[in-house]
Design a protein around this motif. Structure first.
Motif, PDB file in Angstrom:
ATOM      1  N   UNK A  60      36.643 -44.914 -22.109  1.00 26.91           N
ATOM      2  CA  UNK A  60      35.849 -45.579 -23.040  1.00 26.91           C
ATOM      3  C   UNK A  60      37.308 -45.920 -23.663  1.00 26.91           C
ATOM      4  N   UNK A  61      38.373 -46.122 -23.739  1.00 24.81           N
ATOM      5  CA  UNK A  61      39.705 -46.322 -24.384  1.00 24.81           C
ATOM      6  C   UNK A  61      39.928 -47.983 -23.360  1.00 24.81           C
ATOM      7  N   UNK A  62      39.064 -47.796 -22.376  1.00 27.00           N
ATOM      8  CA  UNK A  62      39.837 -48.995 -21.520  1.00 27.00           C
ATOM      9  C   UNK A  62      38.774 -50.141 -21.828  1.00 27.00           C
ATOM     10  N   UNK A  63      37.224 -49.480 -21.833  1.00 25.30           N
ATOM     11  CA  UNK A  63      36.117 -50.199 -23.049  1.00 25.30           C
ATOM     12  C   UNK A  63      36.340 -50.736 -24.378  1.00 25.30           C
ATOM     13  N   UNK A  64      37.941 -50.033 -24.192  1.00 25.52           N
ATOM     14  CA  UNK A  64      37.713 -50.987 -26.505  1.00 25.52           C
ATOM     15  C   UNK A  64      37.524 -49.975 -27.253  1.00 25.52           C
ATOM     16  N   UNK A  96      33.008 -49.387 -31.161  1.00 24.40           N
ATOM     17  CA  UNK A  96      33.635 -50.683 -30.802  1.00 24.40           C
ATOM     18  C   UNK A  96      32.854 -51.694 -31.294  1.00 24.40           C
ATOM     19  N   UNK A  97      33.433 -52.709 -31.445  1.00 23.17           N
ATOM     20  CA  UNK A  97      32.566 -53.623 -32.200  1.00 23.17           C
ATOM     21  C   UNK A  97      32.158 -54.576 -31.063  1.00 23.17           C
ATOM     22  N   UNK A  98      31.033 -55.114 -31.452  1.00 26.41           N
ATOM     23  CA  UNK A  98      30.151 -55.588 -30.349  1.00 26.41           C
ATOM     24  C   UNK A  98      31.027 -57.030 -28.919  1.00 26.41           C
ATOM     25  N   UNK A  99      31.441 -57.883 -29.883  1.00 25.82           N
ATOM     26  CA  UNK A  99      32.528 -58.640 -29.067  1.00 25.82           C
ATOM     27  C   UNK A  99      33.358 -57.894 -28.018  1.00 25.82           C
ATOM     28  N   UNK A 100      33.879 -58.680 -27.691  1.00 23.95           N
ATOM     29  CA  UNK A 100      34.752 -58.144 -26.650  1.00 23.95           C
ATOM     30  C   UNK A 100      36.325 -58.371 -26.789  1.00 23.95           C
ATOM     31  N   UNK A 101      36.669 -57.435 -25.702  1.00 26.59           N
ATOM     32  CA  UNK A 101      38.473 -57.496 -26.193  1.00 26.59           C
ATOM     33  C   UNK A 101      38.662 -57.146 -26.980  1.00 26.59           C
ATOM     34  N   UNK A 102      40.053 -57.295 -27.215  1.00 26.91           N
ATOM     35  CA  UNK A 102      40.975 -55.571 -28.112  1.00 26.91           C
ATOM     36  C   UNK A 102      40.811 -55.737 -29.688  1.00 26.91           C
ATOM     37  N   UNK A 103      40.268 -57.645 -29.975  1.00 27.82           N
ATOM     38  CA  UNK A 103      40.294 -57.713 -30.857  1.00 27.82           C
ATOM     39  C   UNK A 103      38.750 -57.567 -31.526  1.00 27.82           C
ATOM     40  N   UNK A 104      38.089 -56.405 -30.417  1.00 26.79           N
ATOM     41  CA  UNK A 104      36.321 -55.947 -31.333  1.00 26.79           C
ATOM     42  C   UNK A 104      36.670 -54.410 -31.342  1.00 26.79           C
ATOM     43  N   UNK A 105      38.111 -53.792 -30.664  1.00 25.41           N
ATOM     44  CA  UNK A 105      37.703 -52.546 -31.495  1.00 25.41           C
ATOM     45  C   UNK A 105      37.599 -52.336 -32.861  1.00 25.41           C
ATOM     46  N   UNK A 106      37.488 -50.948 -33.260  1.00 26.19           N
ATOM     47  CA  UNK A 106      37.268 -51.000 -34.498  1.00 26.19           C
ATOM     48  C   UNK A 106      37.979 -48.912 -34.545  1.00 26.19           C
ATOM     49  N   UNK A 107      38.544 -49.709 -35.902  1.00 22.75           N
ATOM     50  CA  UNK A 107      38.874 -47.974 -36.168  1.00 22.75           C
ATOM     51  C   UNK A 107      38.108 -46.944 -36.409  1.00 22.75           C
ATOM     52  N   UNK A 108      39.352 -45.894 -35.897  1.00 26.43           N
ATOM     53  CA  UNK A 108      37.824 -44.883 -36.948  1.00 26.43           C
ATOM     54  C   UNK A 108      37.572 -44.996 -38.120  1.00 26.43           C
ATOM     55  N   UNK A 109      36.881 -43.919 -37.966  1.00 26.74           N
ATOM     56  CA  UNK A 109      36.023 -44.477 -39.216  1.00 26.74           C
ATOM     57  C   UNK A 109      35.728 -43.183 -40.121  1.00 26.74           C
TER      58      UNK A 109
END
Length: 176
Positions: free
Chosen positions: A135-139, A163-176
């Protein structure tokens, strides 16, 4: 070559075979092997306040053989979120990138759903050593949300990842 498609009740025997190929997962989260009827349960079970119209089963197929499966609830637990309840691959095909391929196909499919912006899942502590690296690899990133997990003889914690629905590292959302 594998083909992405929906998995429905008519595919329960193929899903049951897949689940039995990966019996270690069942042992880790419920304390025993795969029960007869586990596939039917996976294809019909709903979380609280969800209805059947929100549930989708997705798979990677090689002919009539189901190689990977994911259970997704769209618009749960809140609008704008899709929850992945299970993602499993055939253990005999581990290391071939099937989980990544299925996840990428699901992301592409869900981008077409109006209003969705976030993917969510729960990692049970007793399965964390296996699940977290994927799951970490999937963002995905863990949040602070934790719930009790109780199934069969296993009592553990279940931790929410997003994670955000977009792809790649920019898609990751921070902890909530």
């Amino acid at each position: 070559m594998s083909v992405f498609g929906l998995v429905g009740l008519q595919d329960a025997p193929a899903l049951q075979r897949l689940m039995e190929s990966n019996a270690g997962y069942a042992v880790r989260i419920q304390g025993q092997g795969v029960e007869p009827g586990a596939a039917q349960e996976a294809l019909t079970a709903l979380p609280p306040n969800a209805d059947a119209a929100q549930k989708r089963g997705y798979g990677l197929w090689e002919g009539l053989r189901l190689l990977a499966f994911a259970d997704v609830i769209i618009g749960w637990p809140e609008p704008g979120t899709a929850h992945i309840g299970l993602l499993m691959i055939d253990s005999q095909r581990a290391g071939e990138g099937l989980g990544r391929k299925l996840h990428e196909a699901i992301v592409m499919e869900l981008r077409g759903v109006d209003g969705l912006g976030c993917l969510r899942l729960a990692v049970v502590d007793t399965n964390a050593d296996v699940a977290e690296p994927f799951w970490k690899k999937m963002g995905y990133q863990p949040t602070s949300q934790v719930a009790l997990h109780r199934q069969g003889t296993v009592e553990s914690a279940s931790r929410i990842w997003r994670r955000k629905l977009g792809c790649g590292a920019e898609a990751s959302s921070g902890p909530s």
